[in-house]
Enzyme design. Structure first.
Site, short mmCIF file in Angstrom:
data_model
loop_
_atom_site.label_atom_id
_atom_site.label_comp_id
_atom_site.label_asym_id
_atom_site.label_seq_id
_atom_site.Cartn_x
_atom_site.Cartn_y
_atom_site.Cartn_z
N GLU A 33 -52.50 21.72 168.69
CA GLU A 33 -51.18 21.64 169.31
C GLU A 33 -51.28 20.95 170.67
OE1 GLU A 33 -48.28 25.06 169.33
OE2 GLU A 33 -48.60 24.88 171.49
N ALA A 142 -34.78 31.46 163.12
CA ALA A 142 -35.72 30.50 162.53
C ALA A 142 -35.56 30.41 161.01
CB ALA A 142 -37.15 30.88 162.89
N TYR A 162 -46.44 36.78 164.58
CA TYR A 162 -46.76 37.50 165.81
C TYR A 162 -47.60 38.73 165.51
CZ TYR A 162 -43.23 34.40 167.62
OH TYR A 162 -42.53 33.27 167.96
#
Length: 313
Positions: A33, A142, A162
């Site tokens: 990323e 989302a 998460y």
């Protein structure tokens, strides 16, 4: 509880008996990323990182989208350039924040036109501290964004997971329900928020599996280049920072080279333990610096290839 295969037991035995990184097979998929640069100097640093990591033939590289969509143009420019000028498959982050469905759909259409086929779909954070409220006429979360993207084009879609529960979730069960909703809407995989201990990931993977989730959950690895920054980011996203980590970084504030060596060692050890537990994909939060991610990949047997070969891989 996740069943441990005979191969994993053998891998665990090797990990315990052999030098820690001896002859790791290199059969990992890795991804990286980046964030869009704000200045010319940061742009140079980003492209140096991209070119350094490109020969590792990552499965994709993603580019983040600022809170409130504040980096929309810079994200698009960075993703489009990676797609255009390198052998890498570029994935664009896209959020639900501060935009209508039509506006978000238009951004997605621009990505498709630029040859981008992979979106990291996120609810996103509001531009100021406070509770998320969906934009009037916008995607409410989302899962809705994933469904909207899949209606437009056959995008490959990654979503967030998460392991220590999203701060807005009431509990881990609700959090996993939300993950399932995103995957059911058409997402291919989930990439986790960073965490600091392997058991954090394994417990989460077991809970997701027990809830019937079969999609790949890819651990997100954040090498700790600046301990104070990681403590701050961890507090914002509900990630536990173990006391042993604070002890390891204590006294390194004025020793950047030593701090980098410690950071690489910790992230590589975490990655090695995840691999011993059956993980075959890792996503690195590079912060636009290549050295740590490159070193960790090398330790895990992922070797650079000529870029032409990397492009064909």
């Amino acid at each position: 509880m996740t069943m441990i295969s005979v191969n994993q037991l053998e891998e665990a035995r090797v990990a315990l008996e052999a030098p820690l990184y001896a002859d790791v097979a290199g059969d990992l998929e890795v991804s990286f990323e980046f964030f869009p640069p704000k200045t010319e100097k940061m742009e140079e640093q980003l492209w140096e990182a991209v070119r350094t990591l490109e020969p590792l033939a990552p499965s994709f590289v993603s580019v983040t989208y600022g809170a409130g969509g504040t980096t929309r143009e810079r994200t698009h420019a960075t993703v489009a350039r990676i797609q255009r000028e390198t052998s890498l498959a570029a994935a664009a982050h896209l959020t639900c924040v501060e935009a209508t469905k039509a506006e978000i759909d238009q951004v997605a259409e621009e990505y498709w036109a630029a040859g981008v086929r992979h979106i990291v779909a996120l609810r996103g954070d509001p531009p100021t501290q406070g509770k998320f409220v969906s934009h009037p006429g916008g995607y409410e979360n989302a899962a809705a964004l994933v469904a909207g993207l899949k209606r437009l084009h056959p995008f490959e879609v990654s979503v967030a997971a998460y392991p220590e529960c999203h701060p807005d979730s009431t509990d881990i069960a609700a959090d996993i329900d939300n993950l399932r909703a995103k995957l059911d809407a058409g997402a291919t995989r989930a990439i986790t928020q960073f965490f600091h201990e392997p058991d954090t990931f394994f417990r989460y993977r077991d809970k997701a599996s027990a809830a019937g989730i079969t999609a790949e959950i890819v651990p997100g690895i954040m090498p700790v280049t600046n301990f104070a920054s990681v403590v701050r980011m961890s507090a914002m996203c509900g990630t536990d920072v173990p006391a042993w980590m604070a002890r390891l970084f204590d006294g390194l504030e004025d020793h950047p080279a030593a701090r980098q060596l410690v950071a690489a060692t910790l992230a590589a050890e975490l990655s090695r333990k995840l691999y011993a537990g059956g993980v075959k994909s890792l996503h690195f939060y590079t912060l636009n610096r290549a050295e740590l991610a490159f070193a960790i990949c090398h330790l895990l047997g992922v070797r650079a290839k000529p870029v032409s070969a990397a492009a064909a891989a």
